[in-house]
Design a protein around this motif. Structure first.
Motif, short mmCIF file in Angstrom:
data_model
loop_
_atom_site.label_atom_id
_atom_site.label_comp_id
_atom_site.label_asym_id
_atom_site.label_seq_id
_atom_site.Cartn_x
_atom_site.Cartn_y
_atom_site.Cartn_z
N GLU A 1 0.81 -1.21 -0.17
CA GLU A 1 0.07 0.01 0.02
C GLU A 1 0.93 1.21 0.23
O GLU A 1 0.71 2.28 -0.73
CB GLU A 1 -0.88 -0.01 1.07
N GLU A 2 1.91 1.03 0.76
CA GLU A 2 2.84 2.22 0.80
C GLU A 2 3.51 2.41 -0.37
O GLU A 2 3.85 3.78 -1.01
CB GLU A 2 3.74 2.10 1.92
N LEU A 3 3.83 1.53 -1.48
CA LEU A 3 4.34 1.63 -2.44
C LEU A 3 3.50 2.42 -3.42
O LEU A 3 3.77 3.29 -4.18
CB LEU A 3 4.70 0.31 -3.06
N LYS A 4 2.03 1.95 -3.32
CA LYS A 4 1.19 2.47 -4.08
C LYS A 4 0.95 4.07 -3.64
O LYS A 4 0.69 4.88 -4.77
CB LYS A 4 -0.15 1.73 -4.00
N ASN A 5 1.10 4.19 -2.65
CA ASN A 5 1.05 5.80 -2.39
C ASN A 5 2.28 6.38 -2.79
O ASN A 5 1.81 7.78 -3.40
CB ASN A 5 0.71 5.91 -0.71
N THR A 6 3.35 5.94 -2.75
CA THR A 6 4.38 6.86 -3.02
C THR A 6 4.65 6.99 -4.41
O THR A 6 5.04 7.93 -5.10
CB THR A 6 5.72 6.02 -2.27
N PHE A 7 4.20 5.80 -5.21
CA PHE A 7 4.67 5.82 -6.62
C PHE A 7 3.35 5.39 -7.16
O PHE A 7 2.94 4.50 -7.48
CB PHE A 7 5.67 4.78 -6.95
N PRO A 8 2.43 6.47 -7.49
CA PRO A 8 1.08 6.25 -8.11
C PRO A 8 1.08 5.49 -9.38
O PRO A 8 0.26 4.80 -9.89
CB PRO A 8 0.57 7.53 -8.05
N TRP A 9 2.25 5.61 -10.08
CA TRP A 9 2.39 4.94 -11.48
C TRP A 9 2.68 3.44 -11.43
O TRP A 9 2.83 2.79 -12.39
CB TRP A 9 3.44 5.68 -12.42
N LEU A 10 2.92 3.04 -10.27
CA LEU A 10 3.31 1.65 -10.19
C LEU A 10 2.06 0.79 -9.85
O LEU A 10 1.34 0.94 -9.16
CB LEU A 10 4.17 1.33 -8.81
N ASN A 11 2.01 -0.34 -10.65
CA ASN A 11 1.06 -1.52 -10.30
C ASN A 11 1.52 -2.45 -9.47
O ASN A 11 2.51 -3.25 -9.72
CB ASN A 11 1.02 -1.87 -11.66
N THR A 12 0.99 -2.48 -8.38
CA THR A 12 1.65 -3.41 -7.21
C THR A 12 0.94 -4.85 -7.38
O THR A 12 0.79 -5.40 -6.17
CB THR A 12 1.27 -2.58 -5.98
N ASP A 13 0.18 -5.20 -8.23
CA ASP A 13 -0.25 -6.65 -8.39
C ASP A 13 0.95 -7.63 -8.16
O ASP A 13 1.55 -7.76 -8.84
CB ASP A 13 -1.19 -6.84 -9.78
N GLY A 14 0.70 -8.46 -7.27
CA GLY A 14 1.58 -9.85 -7.12
C GLY A 14 2.97 -9.19 -6.50
O GLY A 14 3.80 -10.04 -6.34
#
Lengths: 293, 553
Positions: B261-274
């Motif tokens: 979740e933190e990755l998604k918030n910091t880097f909105p362009w990143l797709n964190t599926d998997g």
């Protein structure tokens, strides 16, 4: 006097006669390492003279057994042969050009200031991170403002300032004005773990470069809202591009940085990433063009 | 004094009075302090200028020079003028000494001309021609970033005490891994020594404007982009990521462990599926310009007195040290390497006698080992240096909607990486292929289908805005791939008393070059590792079959 002589003999025994000529300069000046004192002192470090050598014991000229008679000169004879640093110093030669002497002196001053500004664990152990940073900065003619305080803590005309000398838990540094200090990369490490820092100015510090920007971005990425790097000429485009890592940045001052390549494009890109960002100091377009409109 | 020297040489008639008087006239200007300054004082680099002969001879020599000018820089003139190669040792000595004196004054003359503005750039006739270094102390095979770093550290510590020669096959570095690398530097390793080497590498880069500066020339600009590395891990690699993260923080790296979740918030362009978690480097991680590092190291080593020879090592001679025998399966004597045969670009073969050899030949270090029999023998000599070239592709794509200015170098769980290049929406990306899918290594041609089938799907999955990208350009380079455990081989070979190996870094050599250079310098000059202990990287681990794997996620 006797202690001094004993120390000389000890040093000669340990290190061999070639190095012992430095003993005058390598003694520590008493009580000068604390930055809590208001005295400005400086010191030389004693080198670690107990290096081990790779040659075996039998290679040394200690062939005379303990029970035999050893003359006084036995202690002065070199046990380990010439060390690499001595050979290096001999080969470098003596350069007496004025520019070289100025460079040598500048080197010494820089080494002293690096040692002076580097992270001191004892200071942090006594004061905690925030007060340690405050003492570090105010002692060197910087300004610090604490959270929920209205005034800046700084030195007055006599060089005196008021800061507690003991750790207190709820004191947080909120703003730092380091524009009067020649802040170095090592100095930024002394200002680490300031979890409430919102305002930072390192304007006109000549030694702030891309690596310092990297350190600033690492240490204050969550909280910094105002950054002033005006007139830091060593900052290049790569450092300014990295400022996108400061997620909460709202004000950025870039006066005097017009020579950086692609600065205007960088500013536009930064404003894209950081939505609340407001950049000052960069003229996007020549105002004289507006006169013709 | 000079008159006496002249009559001692074989052809007294060649040297005219005009030349003699010219030498005398510069004598009065000469002084040691001038010679030390702007002009390099290595007495072996200058040959006397042509104007000391009569005009007829100048014409003849000029024609001859034009023929063999760029063929062989070591062949100076007709045999009569090669005074340092006479057979008679007295004449050779006198020839070398008088060459040195002539070159000294020629250097002063050149400097005065330059100061008084009489000439701008040196005319090709007066470009210094090198004399062949037939003997040296340390011979470094390979002049890439590793060899240059070793030469720089050795010369910086020993100054004129060691004569260092670097043999580099291609001065343009067309196939060298250094120039073709992506130039990243990170502390996210799982072997502690690798972390320490990277940390020293970063410190070296930071201080390179001072350490590698040369008086009168621009300081090096390594162009460090301090954006950090982001290593992503799926559920399978989560434990390993946490373990690695703990070790790295313990060693002093500044990193941040982030869940999805933190990755998604910091880097909105990143797709964190998997993706379960990722580690972001906060300080001292990023990428830099490897060309600048290579040329700064090379330039500084040359200015300190190292000599770079343009040639290829094609033979190595050794002799057995009969008084020491190493008994393993087969008893084999300890060998001492003493000379190398170097083939110059024009086919000529010359030899260099050395005291210490350092193999820093990158992807071709296995071949250099075979020259002396490592890999074609019995017992310890049956084990070759397990380094071979492996081709890797780097693709440069244009994605206008891409991640933007704050993107770190992102590494996917399957090894695909991408990073921003410049400010115009360009990105570099690549992937290491599977073991059985290795591309052929004969040339450096790029396979674009690999990008279409393997790289693009991964990065488009990870960053959705990469779906509409355009492949702009690409290139290929060799990894100096260590087939044993993909980590560097550093240190002495057990059967040779004077051969060091510094190769096999498999893609992370550029960040460890400074540290390895310093380590080899410490081994040669002080006999042990003083700063970073790299004993675990020795060649012995290959003999004992104890691989030192990087525990990747």
């Amino acid at each position: 006097m006797m202690l001094h002589l004993l120390k000389q003999v000890q040093i000669i025994q340990k290190t061999g006669w070639l190095v012992s000529r430095n003993f005058g300069t390598s003694l520590m000046v008493k009580g000068s390492t604390d930055d809590n004192n208001n005295k400005k002192t400086w010191y030389y470090r004693m080198e670690d003279n107990s290096k081990k050598y790779w040659r075996l014991q039998s290679d040394c000229r200690e062939g005379v057994p303990e029970s035999e008679w050893q003359g006084m000169l036995h202690h002065l004879s070199p046990k380990h042969g010439i060390s690499l640093s001595v050979v290096h110093a001999l080969q470098k030669g003596i350069d007496l050009r004025p520019s070289a002497i100025a460079g040598w002196y500048g080197n010494i001053k820089r080494k002293i200031s690096v040692m002076d500004q580097s992270f001191k664990a004892k200071r942090v152990a006594a004061l905690g991170y925030d007060l340690a940073a405050a003492h570090f900065l105010v002692h060197r003619e910087g300004k610090v403002r604490f959270k929920d305080a209205q005034e800046w803590t700084q030195q007055d005309e006599n060089g005196e300032y008021e800061l507690t000398g003991h750790y207190s838990p709820n004191v947080f540094v909120e703003a730092i004005d380091a524009s009067g200090i020649d802040l170095l990369y090592e100095g930024l490490e002394s200002m680490c773990y300031l979890n409430h820092l919102k305002w930072l100015s390192v304007a006109s510090c000549p030694n702030i470069d891309d690596w310092c920007i990297d350190r600033i971005c690492c240490q204050y990425s969550n909280t910094l809202e105002y950054l002033d790097i005006s007139n830091c000429v060593k900052v290049t485009e790569y450092g300014i591009a990295a400022l996108g890592r400061l997620r909460k940045l709202k004000h950025l001052y870039l006066n005097g940085l017009d020579d950086v390549t692609n600065i205007k494009l960088l500013c536009l890109l930064l404003e894209d990433i950081l939505p609340d960002l407001h950049i000052e100091g960069i003229q996007y377009m020549d105002p004289k063009l507006l006169h013709h409109v | 004094m000079f008159y006496v020297l002249r009559t001692c040489s074989r052809h007294p008639g060649k040297y005219r009075g005009a030349e003699w008087s010219q030498v005398w006239s510069t004598c009065s200007y000469g002084g040691r302090k001038w010679g030390r300054r702007g002009v390099t004082t290595s007495t072996r680099t200058f040959c006397p200028p042509q104007e000391s002969q009569s005009s007829r001879k100048i014409q003849q020599n000029k024609e001859q020079e034009r023929e063999n000018q760029y063929e062989n820089p070591y062949q100076s003139k007709k045999p009569e003028y090669q005074r340092d190669q006479y057979d008679n040792p007295w004449q050779r000595t006198v020839g070398i000494l008088s060459n040195d004196i002539k070159n000294y004054f020629a250097g002063i003359r050149l400097m005065f001309r330059h100061i008084s503005g009489l000439q701008g750039d040196p005319v090709p006739d007066q470009v210094p021609k090198l004399t062949w270094p037939s003997h040296c102390d340390v011979l470094v095979v390979g002049g890439g970033v590793m060899g240059s770093s070793i030469a720089y550290h050795l010369k910086e510590r020993a100054l004129q005490g060691l004569n260092v020669v670097v043999v580099e096959e291609d001065s343009c570095y067309k196939r060298a891994s250094t120039g073709l690398s992506v130039g990243g530097i990170r502390q996210q390793f799982s072997v502690p020594e690798n972390i320490q080497l990277s940390q020293y590498g970063v410190e070296f880069l930071r201080q390179s404007p001072k350490l590698l500066a040369i008086e009168g020339m621009d300081p090096p600009r390594v162009q460090f982009h301090p954006h950090g590395y982001l290593s992503l891990a799926s559920e399978a690699g989560l434990n390993q990521l946490e373990e690695n993260y703990k070790l790295q923080v313990e060693m002093g790296a500044k990193l941040k462990f982030m869940h999805a979740e933190e990755l998604k918030n910091t880097f909105p362009w990143l797709n964190t599926d998997g993706i379960e978690a990722g580690v972001l480097g906060l300080e001292n991680e990023g990428w830099f310009d490897p060309w600048d590092l290579l040329f700064s190291l090379r330039r500084k080593a040359i200015s300190l007195g190292a000599q770079y020879v343009n040639g290829k090592v094609t033979g190595l001679k050794c002799k057995d040290l009969d008084d020491v025998i190493l008994e393993v399966h087969y008893s084999s004597p300890i060998k001492n390497l003493n000379s190398a045969e170097v083939t110059l670009p024009n086919g000529e073969k010359r030899s260099i006698t050395f005291a210490v050899l350092v193999i820093a030949a990158g992807a071709w270090s296995g071949e250099v080992g075979h020259l002396v029999g490592i890999g074609d023998g019995k017992g310890i000599m049956a084990v070759p240096i397990p380094v071979e070239p492996r081709k890797r592709y780097v693709y440069c794509v244009h994605a206008p909607e891409g991640p933007g200015l704050d993107a770190p170098l992102v590494i996917d769980p399957n090894g695909t990486y991408f990073r921003r290049e410049g400010l115009g929406g360009l990105y570099l990306c690549g992937q290491s292929p599977e073991e059985n899918d290795e591309p052929p290594i004969d040339d450096l041609e790029v396979d674009e289908t690999f990008f279409m089938n393997n790289v693009w799907p991964t990065i488009a999955n990870r960053v959705p805005s990469f779906e509409n990208l355009k492949l702009k350009t690409s290139w290929a380079g060799y990894y100096d791939y260590n087939t044993f455990d993909q980590n560097g081989i550093i240190g002495l070979h057990p059967l040779f008393s004077n051969m060091f190996i510094a190769t096999g870094f498999t893609g992370h050599g550029i960040q460890q070059a400074a540290g390895v250079g310093r380590a080899i310098m410490e081994c040669i000059l002080e006999g042990k590792y003083c700063t970073i202990n790299l004993e675990r990287f020795g060649f012995e681990r290959i003999l004992m079959n104890e691989p030192l794997f990087e525990k990747n996620i």
